[in-house]
Design an enzyme around this catalytic site. Structure first.
Site, PDB file in Angstrom:
ATOM      1  N   CYS A 102      -1.029  -4.407 -16.370  1.00 53.34           N
ATOM      2  CA  CYS A 102      -0.464  -3.083 -14.911  1.00 53.34           C
ATOM      3  C   CYS A 102      -0.339  -3.137 -13.588  1.00 53.34           C
ATOM      4  O   CYS A 102      -0.229  -2.471 -12.558  1.00 53.34           O
ATOM      5  CB  CYS A 102      -2.507  -2.607 -14.894  1.00 53.34           C
ATOM      6  SG  CYS A 102      -3.585  -4.575 -13.897  1.00 53.34           S
ATOM      7  N   HIS A 138       0.790  -1.170   0.240  1.00 46.47           N
ATOM      8  CA  HIS A 138       0.071   0.215   0.139  1.00 46.47           C
ATOM      9  C   HIS A 138       1.054   1.688   0.014  1.00 46.47           C
ATOM     10  O   HIS A 138       0.736   2.084  -1.127  1.00 46.47           O
ATOM     11  CB  HIS A 138      -0.998  -0.032   1.292  1.00 46.47           C
ATOM     12  CG  HIS A 138      -2.010   1.121   1.102  1.00 46.47           C
ATOM     13  ND1 HIS A 138      -1.172   2.953   2.064  1.00 46.47           N
ATOM     14  CD2 HIS A 138      -2.709   1.262   0.563  1.00 46.47           C
ATOM     15  CE1 HIS A 138      -2.245   3.072   1.913  1.00 46.47           C
ATOM     16  NE2 HIS A 138      -3.074   2.779   1.324  1.00 46.47           N
TER      17      HIS A 138
HETATM   18  C1  PEP Z   1      -1.209  -6.300 -10.028  1.00 48.49           C
HETATM   19  O1  PEP Z   1      -1.832  -7.515  -9.281  1.00 48.49           O
HETATM   20  O2  PEP Z   1      -0.553  -6.149 -10.270  1.00 48.49           O
HETATM   21  C2  PEP Z   1      -2.389  -5.482  -9.829  1.00 48.49           C
HETATM   22  C3  PEP Z   1      -1.751  -4.605 -10.883  1.00 48.49           C
HETATM   23  O3  PEP Z   1      -3.759  -4.867  -9.053  1.00 48.49           O
HETATM   24  P1  PEP Z   1      -3.531  -4.761  -7.855  1.00 48.49           P
HETATM   25  O4  PEP Z   1      -1.939  -4.241  -7.581  1.00 48.49           O
HETATM   26  O5  PEP Z   1      -4.480  -3.759  -6.867  1.00 48.49           O
HETATM   27  O6  PEP Z   1      -3.312  -6.040  -6.606  1.00 48.49           O
END
Ligand code: PEP
Ligand code: MG
Length: 769
Positions: free
Chosen positions: A713, A405
């Site tokens: 992402c 986070h």
């Molecule tokens: C991921 O898991 O790579 C992602 C982009 O989602 P988050 O970081 O929100 O779990």
């Protein structure tokens, strides 16, 4: 007519002949500095080329009546001009002059065909108010006369990038007023390379020289993709500080002369790069350069087989903008009162440097003690700390890795952050002053920089507005940063996380539903999405439905019933939870529908943590019941974040989705069994683990075959070495963090160009040319 000029004949006075870069190299060469030999294809040669090929009129014709504010038209027309220049036949005498000079350069360096860098050097480069610096192309590792001639011609063409055309049209400059010279310089195949500042750019100490160095070529240090060792040496040659970084990757030239980022061999990773003797050699050269130019300089250097080379030198202009802290033009504080002891190390999670007062946050009730500019120190940040994170000048945590986070939010806020220190809350003392380096992951005692100063003192080089076939998008977690994200010129939002739209309200979605009904919850989602859709319109944004981990949602008002889980990362989250609580997911889908009705046509939807085909079908059904046709009214995609999804990707694409997005933060943790939030195993967390890469490759290639778009992402999309591979495998778009957009765009552009070049070379070889 002078078509070619050698460095012997050039000085700073010759910008009109050799452009800014060529003139500056000539100046250094003639000052006796070890500059790699080079010749310059002059500005006159460029003009001769344009006249002989009769391109003036053709270029004017293309640009006639151009509306530079129409982006599509600007891109199209400037591409047309560049194509004209690149495909014109170079006048024979100019071609011969370049070929002969290249051959002479080879003889000077003891080979027939030497590797060279061909760099654009515009004549208006260093003029105030006409700053074209860095806007034109550079071609590294060129070998063979044909490739060199070709690269020169492409440099000529780079005078007509959309940004340069826009700039000249806006300023009312004649397009032919500015000319372009091309520097053809022997490549140094560096064993070690980096940069040197003849003034400490962090604390503005004029008595110190700061040298950054890494293994291999200097690209990694210059672009910021490699964390270099940092050495501080006084101008009377005392080595004041040596900071040895873990150098995970390095840049090298492969057998085809192509620059690549590779993992640093284990024995070099934590090894000091520069010996005392080498440091002092560099300092000697730095002092000569500073004396010659009579001002603080920023120098690129390289060491090859013990030989020292100076590759570039520029004045550090950013120092002038900010007076020394002591004010009144007085000298900045000396190193003694500036501090500099490393007191804690962790993982550099968000780049930048900042100094401030330590405020330890043990529980959320103490949040008000964080004042503007303080350094927030805590075990791990939680969503309800975001208001304090916004005020803090830097953040340090005990726990966490690169995708925790604290790391994600700090990067988005542009706040320096060090995570995973294990003991920040014990070691750092409330009320004391510290300095954070969020790139190296280090905490220093005392005040070395204020955030604002550090940012200003950073030497930033603006890159060209690169156009890439692979789209470059940006991740957004908090609608509040949408404007900042949109200002990166990203092609859209590849991931808009929903979690913070809820966490930002401080109220659990079930409580919102109970107190304010469906409309209340729909508005929470719609209001958040709208801010981002507005900031990016007409660029598309990808809304990801809620991925609510129980531990984060428990802290919300009304969140007491969230179950206590052993490991929330493996627990009730993602779309499985979404389908268990359809009353919330329904409101998200209705929020998207509401925005569609308001006229927002730039929204796409995707679902998190999918592990079965069944889940996709159920979401579609639910959407149908609220009158939102996924795949028809909005593009619809799934995130591939579990090995399960990657391994059944053939079945997933059969469900008629429009795209998949690789969530490598989760994919990595689930593939190699490393909790992404657990600092004790953070050092084993590797997105470039062969198993993870294999899954990614399989997903991209399968989707490509089936005509389904692919994106990424996860944090891996902000890592150049991985991005190169993704582009090679055929990914459609990359979504990075705000701070990584420029680097990733450059990596993508370079990789795409290399792929094209490989194909051309291949076909030339096959046809025996
Ligand atoms: C991921 O898991 O790579 C992602 C982009 O989602 P988050 O970081 O929100 O779990
Ligand atoms: Mg995820």
């Amino acid at each position: 007519m002078t078509l070619i000029a050698w460095l012997d004949d050039l000085s700073n006075e010759d910008v009109n002949i050799a452009g800014g870069k060529g003139a500056s190299l000539g100046e250094m060469w003639n000052a006796g500095l070890p500059v790699p030999p080079a010749f310059v294809v002059t500005a006159e040669a460029y003009r001769y080329f344009i006249n002989e090929t009769k391109l003036n009129n053709k270029i004017m014709e293309v640009l006639e009546g151009l509306d530079v504010n129409n982006n599509d038209e600007l891109t199209k027309k400037s591409a047309e001009v560049r194509k004209l220049i690149e495909s014109a036949e170079m006048p024979t005498d100019l071609k011969i002059a370049i070929v002969e000079s290249y051959s002479k350069l080879g003889q000077m360096t003891g080979t027939d065909e030497t590797f060279v860098a061909v760099r654009s050097s515009a004549t208006a480069e260093d003029l105030p108010d006409a700053s074209f610096a860095g806007q034109q192309d550079t071609y590294l590792n060129m070998k063979g006369a044909d490739d060199v001639v070709d690269a020169v011609q492409r440099c000529f063409a780079s005078l007509f990038t959309p940004r340069a055309v826009f700039y000249r049209e806006q300023k009312g400059f004649d397009h032919f007023e500015v000319a372009l010279a091309a520097v053809v310089q022997k490549m140094v195949n560096a064993d070690k390379a980096g940069v040197m500042f003849t003034v400490n750019p962090i604390n503005h100490n004029y008595d110190e020289i700061v040298i950054e160095g890494a293994w291999g070529l200097g690209e990694g240090v210059v672009s910021g993709t490699v964390s270099p060792d940092t050495y501080i040496v006084s101008k009377d040659k005392k080595i004041l500080d040596v900071y040895i970084a873990t150098k995970e990757t390095m840049f090298e030239k492969d057998e085809n002369g192509i620059t690549r980022e590779i993992p640093t061999p284990d024995e070099l990773k934590d090894k000091r790069v520069l010996s005392d003797e080498e440091l002092l050699k560099l300092v000697d050269k730095g002092l000569v350069i500073e004396k010659h130019y009579n001002r603080p300089m920023d120098i690129e250097w390289a060491l090859e087989n013990e030989g020292v080379y100076m590759l570039q030198a520029r004045p550090i202009t950013t120092l002038d903008e900010k007076p020394a802290k002591t004010g009144g033009g007085a000298k900045p504080p000396s190193s003694e009162d500036a501090g500099g002891n490393i007191i804690l190390k962790g993982i550099g999670a968000s780049p930048g440097t900042a100094s401030g007062t330590v405020k330890i946050l043990n529980k959320i009730e103490e949040i008000d003690k964080i004042k503007e500019g303080d350094i927030l120190v805590t075990k791990m940040t939680t969503p309800d700390m975001v208001p304090a994170m916004k005020k803090a000048s830097a953040i340090v945590t005990n726990d966490g890795g690169l995708t925790c986070h604290a790391a994600i939010i700090s990067r988005e806020l542009g706040t320096p952050c060090v995570v995973g220190t294990k003991k920040a809350t014990d070691v750092l003392k409330e009320g004391t002053i510290i300095t954070i380096d969020g790139e190296k992951g280090v905490v220093y005692e005392g005040e070395l920089a204020k955030k604002e100063e550090a940012v200003q003192a950073r030497v930033v080089y603006q890159g060209a507005p690169l156009i890439t076939a692979t789209e470059i998008k940006v991740n957004v977690s908090m609608p509040e940063v949408a404007e900042r994200a949109a200002a990166t010129n990203a092609d859209g939002v590849g991931l808009l996380r929903a979690e913070h739209m809820i966490l930002g309200t401080g109220v659990h979605p079930l409580k919102v539903l109970k107190d304010k009904g469906e409309e209340g919850l729909i508005n929470v989602f719609a209001d958040g999405i709208r801010v981002v859709a507005d900031a990016f319109y007409p660029r598309t944004i990808t809304y990801r439905t809620l991925d609510a981990p129980t531990d984060e949602f428990r802290g919300l008002e009304g969140g007491e019933d969230e179950p206590e889980e052993h490991n929330p990362m493996l627990g009730w989250r993602g779309i499985r939870r979404g389908l268990d609580q359809p009353e919330i997911l329904r409101c998200e889908l209705l929020a998207v529908k509401k925005l569609l009705n308001e006229g927002y046509k730039n929204i796409m939807v995707m679902i998190p943590l999918v592990s079965s085909v069944d889940e996709i079908k159920k979401v579609r059904k639910l959407a149908d019941t609220v009158g939102l046709r996924l795949g028809k009214d909005v593009e619809f995609g799934v995130m591939v974040e579990t090995p399960a999804a990657a391994l059944i990707i053939e079945d997933i694409v059969e469900t008629d989705i429009d795209f998949v997005s690789l969530g490598t933060n989760d994919l990595t943790q689930y593939t190699i069994a490393i909790d992404r939030n657990n600092e004790f195993v953070a050092k084993y967390y590797r997105e470039n683990h062969p198993a993870v890469l294999k899954l990614i490759e399989h997903v991209i290639k399968t989707c490509k075959k089936k005509g389904v778009k692919t994106s990424i992402c996860g944090q891996a999309g902000s890592r150049p070495a991985i991005v190169e591979k993704l582009v090679e495998w055929g990914i459609t778009s990359i979504s990075s963090n705000i701070d990584a957009i420029d680097t990733i765009r450059q990596t993508v552009a370079r990789t795409e160009q290399r792929i094209i070049l490989d194909i051309i070379r291949d076909s030339k070889n096959r046809s025996g040319l």
